[in-house]
Design a protein around this motif. Sequence first.
Motif, PDB file in Angstrom:
ATOM      1  N   THR B 197       8.762   1.635   5.978  1.00  0.00           N
ATOM      2  CA  THR B 197       8.854   0.900   4.707  1.00  0.00           C
ATOM      3  C   THR B 197      10.243   0.270   4.547  1.00  0.00           C
ATOM      4  O   THR B 197      10.364  -0.879   4.105  1.00  0.00           O
ATOM      5  N   LEU B 198      11.276   1.016   4.918  1.00  0.00           N
ATOM      6  CA  LEU B 198      12.644   0.501   4.776  1.00  0.00           C
ATOM      7  C   LEU B 198      12.907  -0.673   5.725  1.00  0.00           C
ATOM      8  O   LEU B 198      13.642  -1.603   5.401  1.00  0.00           O
ATOM      9  N   LEU B 199      12.292  -0.623   6.905  1.00  0.00           N
ATOM     10  CA  LEU B 199      12.512  -1.689   7.893  1.00  0.00           C
ATOM     11  C   LEU B 199      11.647  -2.909   7.614  1.00  0.00           C
ATOM     12  O   LEU B 199      11.965  -4.019   8.062  1.00  0.00           O
ATOM     13  N   ASP B 200      10.561  -2.698   6.879  1.00  0.00           N
ATOM     14  CA  ASP B 200       9.566  -3.756   6.684  1.00  0.00           C
ATOM     15  C   ASP B 200      10.125  -5.114   6.243  1.00  0.00           C
ATOM     16  O   ASP B 200       9.796  -6.134   6.845  1.00  0.00           O
ATOM     17  N   PRO B 201      10.993  -5.147   5.192  1.00  0.00           N
ATOM     18  CA  PRO B 201      11.473  -6.469   4.748  1.00  0.00           C
ATOM     19  C   PRO B 201      12.211  -7.236   5.855  1.00  0.00           C
ATOM     20  O   PRO B 201      12.258  -8.462   5.845  1.00  0.00           O
ATOM     21  N   HIS B 202      12.775  -6.510   6.819  1.00  0.00           N
ATOM     22  CA  HIS B 202      13.561  -7.160   7.875  1.00  0.00           C
ATOM     23  C   HIS B 202      12.709  -7.583   9.071  1.00  0.00           C
ATOM     24  O   HIS B 202      13.127  -8.409   9.863  1.00  0.00           O
ATOM     25  N   LEU B 203      11.547  -6.958   9.218  1.00  0.00           N
ATOM     26  CA  LEU B 203      10.756  -7.213  10.419  1.00  0.00           C
ATOM     27  C   LEU B 203       9.439  -7.922  10.168  1.00  0.00           C
ATOM     28  O   LEU B 203       8.729  -8.261  11.102  1.00  0.00           O
ATOM     29  N   ARG B 204       9.104  -8.122   8.883  1.00  0.00           N
ATOM     30  CA  ARG B 204       7.816  -8.760   8.624  1.00  0.00           C
ATOM     31  C   ARG B 204       7.828 -10.209   9.117  1.00  0.00           C
ATOM     32  O   ARG B 204       8.828 -10.893   9.067  1.00  0.00           O
ATOM     33  N   GLY B 205       6.656 -10.611   9.594  1.00  0.00           N
ATOM     34  CA  GLY B 205       6.525 -11.949  10.165  1.00  0.00           C
ATOM     35  C   GLY B 205       6.502 -13.022   9.109  1.00  0.00           C
ATOM     36  O   GLY B 205       6.466 -12.748   7.920  1.00  0.00           O
ATOM     37  N   LEU B 206       6.513 -14.256   9.562  1.00  0.00           N
ATOM     38  CA  LEU B 206       6.554 -15.384   8.640  1.00  0.00           C
ATOM     39  C   LEU B 206       5.250 -15.537   7.854  1.00  0.00           C
ATOM     40  O   LEU B 206       5.225 -16.089   6.771  1.00  0.00           O
ATOM     41  N   ASN B 207       4.169 -14.998   8.430  1.00  0.00           N
ATOM     42  CA  ASN B 207       2.875 -15.138   7.765  1.00  0.00           C
ATOM     43  C   ASN B 207       2.689 -14.124   6.637  1.00  0.00           C
ATOM     44  O   ASN B 207       1.687 -14.115   5.969  1.00  0.00           O
ATOM     45  N   ALA B 208       3.663 -13.203   6.486  1.00  0.00           N
ATOM     46  CA  ALA B 208       3.495 -12.140   5.490  1.00  0.00           C
ATOM     47  C   ALA B 208       3.716 -12.671   4.079  1.00  0.00           C
ATOM     48  O   ALA B 208       4.422 -13.631   3.892  1.00  0.00           O
TER      49      ALA B 208
END
Lengths: 128, 208
Positions: B197-208
Amino acid sequence: MNCKGYYAILRDYMEGEVSAAQRTELEQHVSECKACSAFHKLAYEISCRELTEFLDDYVDGRLSPERRAVFDRHLEICTECKDYVAGYKTTIELGKSAYSDPDEPAEPTFMIAPESLVRAILAARKKK
Amino acid sequence: VALRTRPADDTWNATEEAALLARLRAGNDAAFETLVRDHTPRLLAVARRILSSEDDAQDAVQEAFVSAFKALDGFHGEARLSTWLHRITVNAALMKQRSRTRRGERDIETLMPQFGPGGHHVEPPSTWLEPASAEAERRELQGLVRRSIDELPEAYRTVLMLRDIQELETEEVAQHLGVTANAVKIRVHRARQALKTLLDPHLRGLNA
């Protein structure tokens, strides 16, 4: 209702967010359509919550082959869980490599201890 | 519970170790120096993985050796000397970590995935980008992961460090922490989910 209509409201149906009429229509379609009936059965075999709860057992290979097959079937049809599992696996890998230095050997067997530390430890022994 | 064999133990020789122990018990200074020089590098690496500060890691190793020196008479070669020292060092590092009040800890519950009444994800998980392979980006990501691990509540951070990073077995982690193996298993899973969850904002793709 046709197959497209079924997929469109399936998620709301599973969340209990459809009207009584929509519910009847969906169940009617499932009972008549072979393809949607098979899909519907799979969609209900395990919930996303349950899959997530036991995800560590799945990823670490602790599930029985039968149980593993249930997880695999869910992942085939559920893109949300597929994304979650992929992110979970990446997280484990990133965690593992968070403290490894690519410039140093993985096991610092040949590393030399700081001389000041060695001296301090030996001096502490004399003091005890 | 035996620790896994590590490369550093490849040269292990039971007879030599017994001889070294005898010299240590006799208070031979040279034997102590050999022990400290041989084991400090590996033990320091162990402590560094648990403690973020270099000073703390060195202190933990020193404290571990002092405890080991005191306990030497009670050590009868039940385990290898290296295994025994490793265990003492992990405990010393964990104790030091507990004494450090860390800032910016997050509530674990807020980091868990949420599900609706039908068992669906409330917020659909995002598709992650493939982590970058270029050196500079990889280092940046490594820093981000370390900072995120630091945000985990201590009980969760510790199990993640011991299980996924030190790669100890669940049973060993349970022994170190004095909790059941099942509690360790649950905490590791929750820690991984929270870290995700903590990493999500940094690793989510452009389609998110």
